[in-house]
Design a protein around this motif. Structure first.
Motif, mmCIF file in Angstrom:
data_model
loop_
_atom_site.group_PDB
_atom_site.id
_atom_site.type_symbol
_atom_site.label_atom_id
_atom_site.label_comp_id
_atom_site.label_asym_id
_atom_site.label_seq_id
_atom_site.Cartn_x
_atom_site.Cartn_y
_atom_site.Cartn_z
ATOM 1 N N GLY A 99 -35.482 -38.312 -9.674
ATOM 2 C CA GLY A 99 -34.428 -38.035 -10.636
ATOM 3 C C GLY A 99 -34.976 -37.421 -11.909
ATOM 4 O O GLY A 99 -36.201 -37.312 -12.090
ATOM 5 N N SER A 100 -34.086 -37.036 -12.795
ATOM 6 C CA SER A 100 -34.490 -36.370 -14.035
ATOM 7 C C SER A 100 -35.185 -37.357 -14.970
ATOM 8 O O SER A 100 -34.677 -38.445 -15.234
ATOM 9 C CB SER A 100 -33.269 -35.757 -14.726
ATOM 10 N N HIS B 92 -29.998 -40.908 -16.777
ATOM 11 C CA HIS B 92 -30.848 -40.262 -15.775
ATOM 12 C C HIS B 92 -30.019 -39.916 -14.529
ATOM 13 O O HIS B 92 -29.253 -40.732 -14.038
ATOM 14 C CB HIS B 92 -32.003 -41.178 -15.377
ATOM 15 N N ASN C 6 -30.798 -48.904 -10.364
ATOM 16 C CA ASN C 6 -30.026 -47.662 -10.290
ATOM 17 C C ASN C 6 -28.946 -47.630 -11.367
ATOM 18 O O ASN C 6 -28.769 -46.623 -12.065
ATOM 19 C CB ASN C 6 -29.414 -47.527 -8.901
ATOM 20 N N ILE D 24 -30.026 -39.671 -10.890
ATOM 21 C CA ILE D 24 -30.837 -40.167 -9.778
ATOM 22 C C ILE D 24 -30.435 -39.424 -8.500
ATOM 23 O O ILE D 24 -29.279 -39.462 -8.086
ATOM 24 C CB ILE D 24 -30.652 -41.686 -9.587
ATOM 25 N N THR D 25 -31.411 -38.740 -7.892
ATOM 26 C CA THR D 25 -31.124 -37.989 -6.672
ATOM 27 C C THR D 25 -31.577 -38.747 -5.414
ATOM 28 O O THR D 25 -31.154 -38.415 -4.302
ATOM 29 C CB THR D 25 -31.828 -36.616 -6.696
#
Length: 308
Positions: free
Chosen positions: A236-237, A280, A272, A282-283
Motif C-alpha cells: 500500500g501507499s 493509507h 487494516n 491498502i492494496t
C-alpha cells in the motif's frame, strides 16, 4: 501420571565411531496414533529395532507397555505387533502357509485357533483371494499387506509400523490408512514411522520429528503447527514507514509487498482498519500461516516427501 505405551530416556545407539541415535527421549501415550517422522536415514528404523529388542541400545532406558526393555521383553512382546524394514517371507510358500509357519514359531500362540486367526488376518488386509498364491509372485505392496497380517495374528495393545504403505498403489495406501484408523478406534496404540508428511498429517494425533539421530520436535500436531512462523503480507501507499511506527519491521520485500513476522493470533482486520483510517491505500493485506512442511524443513534442513 500419564500411561505411556512407549517411553524412552536418553536412548543412544553407536556403531563404531558413528552415533546413529543420539540420546532421544520419546513419550507415546496409550491410545494415540503417534507419527515418527524423518527423512530416510535419520535413525528411525534403528530406534524401532531397539524398542523391539532387535538391536541392543548403547545406553539409555526403554519402557514398552510399562515393561523395561530388554529385561522384560518376553512379557511385553506378545502384546506388540510389528512391521519393520519390509517383511521377509519364504518365497516358495503361499502367503497363508507363511503365516501359519510364523504363528507356529511363536510359543505364545494357541494352535487350536491358528487357522482361524490366520484367515481372519488375511481377510482384514485384503489378501484372502491371494492366500494360496506363492509369495515370490506377490508384488511389493502385497508383501507389505502380508506383513501387516502377520502383525495382526493375535490381539495387540501396540502396533509398531515402519513405512507401512511402502510399495502400495494409491488405492492400497488408502485401504491401509483406513485399517490403521480402525485399529486405533479399537484402542490399539499405533506407532507409525514414515518419511511421508502427508501420511503423518492424515493419520496422527501426535508426532516426533527425527533427523541425524536426534529428536528435534515432539508434541501434538496442533502444538507443532503453532510453532511455525506466521507472516503478514501487506502492500500500500507509504506502508513501510507506517509498519515501522507500529513495531512491524519488514523482514523481506516481494514485488510491491512487505513481509513481517507476526504472532499466530495477530489481528489483521484491526491493522487494516487502523491503516485505512490513517489515510493509507491498502492494496494487499493477508496472513500466511506456516505449513508443517516449511516448519520441518526449517528444523531438519531437509525435505520430506509430500504427496499432493
Amino acid at each position: 501420571m500419564t500411561d505411556w505405551a512407549i517411553r524412552t530416556e536418553n536412548l543412544t545407539k553407536v556403531f563404531g565411531s558413528q552415533k546413529a541415535v543420539g540420546g532421544i527421549s520419546l513419550e507415546v501415550q496409550r491410545g494415540s496414533i503417534f507419527g515418527f517422522l524423518g527423512p530416510n536415514g535419520s535413525g528411525k528404523t534403528t530406534t524401532i529395532r531397539m524398542l523391539l529388542g532387535l538391536a541392543e541400545a548403547t545406553s539409555g532406558e526403554i519402557q514398552l507397555l510399562g515393561k523395561t526393555i530388554p529385561k522384560e521383553l518376553d512379557a511385553a512382546l506378545p502384546r506388540v505387533g510389528a512391521l519393520v524394514e519390509g517383511p521377509a517371507f519364504y518365497p516358495y510358500m503361499s502367503g497363508r502357509n507363511n503365516l501359519l509357519r510364523m504363528d507356529a514359531a511363536d510359543r505364545n500362540s494357541d494352535p487350536a485357533t491358528r487357522e482361524r486367526r490366520v484367515d481372519a488376518a488375511l481377510e482384514r488386509v485384503g489378501l484372502s483371494n491371494a492366500a494360496s498364491k506363492k509369495v515370490h509372485a506377490y508384488s511389493l505392496g502385497m508383501k507389505q499387506r502380508l506383513g501387516l497380517a502377520n502383525a495382526l495374528l493375535k490381539p495387540r495393545d501396540l502396533l509398531i509400523l515402519d513405512e507401512p504403505t511402502n510399495g502400495l498403489d494409491p488405492q492400497g495406501t488408502r485401504e491401509v490408512r483406513n485399517l490403521i484408523r480402525s485399529l486405533a478406534a479399537e484402542g490399539i496404540t499405533i506407532f507409525l514411522s514414515s518419511h511421508l508428511l502427508s501420511e503423518i498429517e492424515q493419520l496422527c494425533s501426535h508426532l516426533a520429528v527425527m533427523t541425524a539421530g536426534n529428536i528435534v520436535a515432539q508434541g501434538s500436531l496442533e502444538e507443532l503447527r503453532a510453532k511455525g512462523e506466521t507472516r503478514l503480507v501487506i502492500a500500500g501507499s507509504g506502508i513501510e514507514q507506517a509498519l515501522r511506527e507500529r513495531g512491524l519491521n519488514p523482514k523481506a520485500r516481494t514485488g510491491e509487498s512487505f513481509v513481517c513476522e507476526v504472532s499466530g493470533d495477530f489481528d489483521v482486520a484491526a491493522l487494516n482498519s487502523e491503516l485505512v483510517g490513517a489515510g493509507h491505500a491498502i492494496t494487499e493485506i493477508r496472513l500466511e500461516r506456516p505449513s508443517l512442511e516449511e516448519y520441518f524443513v526449517d528444523l531438519t534442513g531437509e525435505g520430506f516427501e509430500v504427496v499432493r
